[in-house]
Design a protein around this motif. Structure first.
Motif, mmCIF file in Angstrom:
data_model
loop_
_atom_site.group_PDB
_atom_site.id
_atom_site.type_symbol
_atom_site.label_atom_id
_atom_site.label_comp_id
_atom_site.label_asym_id
_atom_site.label_seq_id
_atom_site.Cartn_x
_atom_site.Cartn_y
_atom_site.Cartn_z
ATOM 1 N N ILE A 361 0.851 -1.218 -0.034
ATOM 2 C CA ILE A 361 -0.116 -0.005 -0.166
ATOM 3 C C ILE A 361 0.807 1.114 0.068
ATOM 4 O O ILE A 361 0.642 2.112 -0.761
ATOM 5 N N PHE A 362 1.782 1.268 1.038
ATOM 6 C CA PHE A 362 2.504 2.477 0.841
ATOM 7 C C PHE A 362 3.928 2.574 0.594
ATOM 8 O O PHE A 362 4.223 3.828 -0.118
ATOM 9 N N ARG A 363 4.624 1.778 0.062
ATOM 10 C CA ARG A 363 5.737 1.637 -0.842
ATOM 11 C C ARG A 363 5.868 0.633 -1.697
ATOM 12 O O ARG A 363 6.558 -0.312 -1.316
ATOM 13 N N PRO A 364 5.177 0.407 -2.745
ATOM 14 C CA PRO A 364 5.201 -0.809 -3.282
ATOM 15 C C PRO A 364 6.563 -1.153 -3.970
ATOM 16 O O PRO A 364 6.737 -2.213 -4.440
ATOM 17 N N SER A 365 7.613 -0.164 -4.026
ATOM 18 C CA SER A 365 8.685 -0.337 -4.783
ATOM 19 C C SER A 365 9.623 -0.981 -3.627
ATOM 20 O O SER A 365 10.929 -1.239 -3.895
ATOM 21 N N GLY A 366 9.255 -1.104 -2.258
ATOM 22 C CA GLY A 366 9.863 -1.565 -1.296
ATOM 23 C C GLY A 366 11.279 -0.484 -0.837
ATOM 24 O O GLY A 366 11.229 0.386 -1.315
ATOM 25 N N ILE A 367 11.731 -0.843 0.280
ATOM 26 C CA ILE A 367 12.829 0.055 0.987
ATOM 27 C C ILE A 367 13.842 0.617 0.010
ATOM 28 O O ILE A 367 14.096 2.075 -0.194
ATOM 29 N N LEU A 368 14.524 -0.238 -0.838
ATOM 30 C CA LEU A 368 15.549 0.034 -1.618
ATOM 31 C C LEU A 368 15.247 0.055 -3.150
ATOM 32 O O LEU A 368 15.993 0.436 -3.911
ATOM 33 N N GLY A 369 14.035 -0.250 -3.444
ATOM 34 C CA GLY A 369 13.687 -0.425 -4.774
ATOM 35 C C GLY A 369 13.672 0.931 -5.611
ATOM 36 O O GLY A 369 13.410 1.759 -5.042
ATOM 37 N N GLU A 370 13.700 0.637 -7.080
ATOM 38 C CA GLU A 370 13.773 1.755 -7.738
ATOM 39 C C GLU A 370 12.099 2.011 -7.984
ATOM 40 O O GLU A 370 11.473 1.072 -7.446
ATOM 41 N N LYS A 371 11.708 2.973 -8.433
ATOM 42 C CA LYS A 371 10.445 3.224 -8.680
ATOM 43 C C LYS A 371 9.855 1.983 -9.596
ATOM 44 O O LYS A 371 10.565 1.745 -10.652
ATOM 45 N N VAL A 372 8.793 1.558 -9.428
ATOM 46 C CA VAL A 372 8.169 0.453 -10.173
ATOM 47 C C VAL A 372 7.586 0.853 -11.523
ATOM 48 O O VAL A 372 6.683 1.839 -11.309
ATOM 49 N N ASP A 373 7.960 0.728 -12.525
ATOM 50 C CA ASP A 373 7.405 1.216 -13.795
ATOM 51 C C ASP A 373 6.223 0.142 -14.241
ATOM 52 O O ASP A 373 5.404 0.705 -14.863
ATOM 53 N N GLU A 374 6.352 -1.116 -13.979
ATOM 54 C CA GLU A 374 5.397 -2.096 -14.294
ATOM 55 C C GLU A 374 4.683 -2.645 -13.007
ATOM 56 O O GLU A 374 5.744 -3.382 -12.474
ATOM 57 N N LYS A 375 3.545 -2.814 -12.920
ATOM 58 C CA LYS A 375 3.011 -3.382 -11.969
ATOM 59 C C LYS A 375 3.155 -5.104 -12.069
ATOM 60 O O LYS A 375 2.923 -5.624 -13.259
ATOM 61 N N VAL A 376 3.488 -5.754 -11.103
ATOM 62 C CA VAL A 376 3.334 -7.448 -11.371
ATOM 63 C C VAL A 376 1.974 -7.765 -11.653
ATOM 64 O O VAL A 376 1.221 -7.543 -10.727
#
Ligand SMILES: Nc1ncnc2c1ncn2[C@@H]1O[C@H](COP(=O)(O)OP(=O)(O)O)[C@@H](O)[C@H]1O
Ligand SMILES: [Mg+2]
Lengths: 376, 238
Positions: A361-376
């Motif tokens: 909900i709050f940070r779909p890219s995770g703590i260290l993830g790059e921004k998510v361009d495509e959702k799984v």
């Protein structure tokens, strides 16, 4: 500039990753300690509950050590999810079964050790190394086969298709191993022949402050084994030509092909490395818990997947961070929830999954993830 | 016999018929340019040569050998280097790692080191940025890096897709100078795709004009530059 100085090498491949692991462990332990004290002092009557706080305080060293142990197992499994996701943007849901197969291979290897009376005569380090490397090798090769048979033919298909294939592979492998064990052993509860073996089972007392924590030798084996393997992985990914190839393919597969990189071979290599880490984790885990089954992959696999998402899927450092953090959270919950009769330890898993939902909900890219361009 | 011979190439993207029978040749040591409006099929032509797009029919011969339908990495290994449209730098690899990736199939480490020094001589800016991540470079620097990366394997043919795209006019001059130097000093054959037709025709010896997937004109660069139709349509004159 090509030849790096030894000091630079030491920093990049030894000090930096070790420091990173320490920082992640110390950081999550610190935050959770504060939380544990906070809960003890705030909630139950009489407020503040000094007795409870003191009790929890004495448990803390034990919680931290078991948190690190679980955390490293999660981290090693999470690496497989994250590396494969990095190159293919695909979640290999059968990855948990590579962990399971590793734990079964570890069992078989120890059975041989036991039958040949090597268990008490050979050096434990050698025994553990053989078991872990065999488990890694088998799971790695299995992962490569999996990719070749069930995923590569589906590349380019809609994203749901390989995902469903992965779930199929997962069920297939559980049942296959179960059938194999039922036929060959007439039982699929596989108990490592380590009971009564001192180097694996004799508790090691560790005095921290005024409290004594009893360490299991297998916890130390997990921690040392995982640290060595994670150091190797960091070197492999960031310091070798093949690792550079993996990173190039995960950033831009088409362009990597233009550079002369055989992309399929790099993908197979990625599956091998991820599978090998999962399998090795399985053997380490098996030694620690003692008994494994064909179903043993499910929860650790799911938790490791959460860890990968928590750290930032696609990021190797993220898998380490996510794994250690989740392991710590679980261990602390285990320690603290016993004091709350309403909850109890059985509910630890709910919190793990709550973590997943909260991140999504709050940070779909995770703590260290790059921004998510495509959702799984 | 030309070094690169493309004949009657048809390439599709699903239903879209992008190349409708392209025939062209590039001789050893030449700079040949492919000009045309946006969407004409210039990039698709290069992508088909380097193997990342597959032709439905037609053939591509390189140094007398049929390479149609071969895998991109095998084509690259033969000595065809493709600098793709938009440069496609690996953003999270350092400049040095990007350059080293270009030498993937070169086994000799000494050779790689020597080649890298040549690239730094050609693009001094890259030397200053070796440890910087590729994604943090400016557009012009990324273009230099993309060209350096492609040259690391000492290719026989360089396929350049719009090297001037998005660059400030001063930088465009510089890039075209480099293209000429690579051709003259390294004896690299170049197939150059450009929307900036005037500049491309200045450095090329021959050119092809592409329109809707077909070649509509083929001539020496000099003749094309003075062709009224070309001047009107592609050089923006009335
Ligand atoms: N990936 C793609 N999918 C579908 N159509 C494409 C794709 N790439 C290019 N096209 C189409 O193919 C035609 C040729 O494109 P392209 O080769 O990129 O032209 P140019 O490089 O000359 O601008 C255009 O009509 C374009 O819309
Ligand atoms: Mg184009």
């Amino acid at each position: 500039m090509e030849a790096r100085s030894p000091a630079d090498w030491m920093y990049r491949f030894l000090l930096f990753p070790l420091g990173q692991m320490l920082a992640f462990i110390a950081g999550s332990a610190f935050i959770l300690t504060l939380l544990a004290y906070g809960i003890a002092l705030l909630f139950p009557e009489p407020r503040p509950n000094i007795v409870l706080a003191d009790q929890i305080g004495r448990q803390l060293p034990g919680m931290v050590i078991s948190g690190i142990t679980t955390g490293f197992v999660y981290a090693m499994i999470a690496l497989g999810y994250t590396m494969v996701y990095g190159v293919l943007k695909f979640i290999n849901f059968a990855h948990s079964e590579l962990f399971m197969v590793g734990s079964v291979v570890g069992f078989e290897v120890f059975l041989v050790f036991s039958a040949q009376a090597m268990l008490l005569t050979w050096h434990p380090v050698l025994l553990v190394a053989i078991a872990v490397l065999s488990a890694g090798l088998v799971s790695g090769l299995l992962a490569v086969t999996m990719e070749r048979v069930a995923y590569r033919p589906l590349r380019g298909a809609p994203r749901l298709v390989p995902l469903i294939s992965a779930i199929g592979v997962s069920f297939f492998m559980v049942d296959f191993v179960r059938a194999l064990m039922a036929i060959t052993r007439n039982d699929f509860n596989l108990t490592y022949p380590l009971n009564g073996v001192d180097w694996a089972r004799a508790p090691i007392p560790l005095l921290i402050g005024t409290t004594t924590v009893n360490l299991r030798p297998t916890q130390i084996i997990i921690i040392v084994g995982a640290v060595l393997m994670l150091l190797f992985l960091n070197y492999f990914v960031n310091g070798t030509k093949l690792g550079r190839g993996i990173r190039a393919v995960s950033q831009d597969m088409t362009t990597a092909g233009l550079m002369g990189i055989n992309v399929n071979r790099i993908i197979a290599l990625t599956f091998f490395v991820g599978g090998a880490f999962g399998g090795a984790a399985g053997a380490l885990f098996g030694m620690n818990v003692g008994t494994v089954t064909p179903f043993v992959g499910f929860f650790p696999g799911l938790k490791a997947f959460i860890a990968a998402v928590l750290g930032g899927i696609g990021s190797v450092t993220g898998a380490l961070l996510g794994g250690l953090t989740l392991g710590m959270i679980e261990s602390f919950l285990n320690g603290v929830l016993v004091y709350f009769p309403v909850f109890g330890q059985r509910y630890t898993d709910i919190f793990a999954f709550a973590v997943l939902i909260l991140i999504l909900i709050f940070r779909p890219s995770g703590i260290l993830g790059e921004k998510v361009d495509e959702k799984v | 016999m030309a070094l690169l011979e493309i004949s009657d190439l048809h390439t599709y993207y699903g239903q879209i018929h992008a190349l409708k029978g392209i025939t062209l040749t590039v001789g050893e040591g030449e700079i040949v340019t492919l000009v045309g409006a946006n969407g004409a099929g210039k990039s698709t032509t290069l992508r088909t040569v380097s193997g990342i797009a597959r032709p439905r029919t037609g053939s591509i011969r390189f140094a007398g050998r049929d390479i149609t339908g071969m895998k991109p990495h095998d084509i690259a290994a033969l000595g065809i280097s493709h600098v793709p449209e938009g440069r496609r730098i690996f953003p999270l690899l350092t400049v040095q790692e990007n350059i080293e990736i270009g030498a993937w199939n070169v086994a000799d480490r000494k050779q790689i080191g020597k080649r890298m020094q040549e690239m730094f001589a050609l693009f001094p800016r890259l030397r200053e940025r070796v440890q910087q991540k590729g994604g943090t470079l400016s557009g012009g620097e990324q273009q230099m890096l993309a060209i350096a990366r492609a040259l690391m394997c000492d290719p026989k043919v360089l396929l350049l897709d719009e090297p001037s795209m998005g660059l400030a006019p001063v930088l465009v001059e510089g890039i075209f100078d480099i293209i000429t130097r690579i051709n003259q000093e390294q004896k690299t054959t170049i197939l150059l795709v450009e929307q900036n037709a005037l500049m491309a025709l200045e450095v090329a010896s021959r050119g092809y004009v592409l329109q809707s997937g077909k070649i509509v004109l083929a001539d020496t660069a000099h003749a094309l530059m003075h062709n009224e139709e070309v001047r009107r349509v592609y050089l923006g004159e009335n």
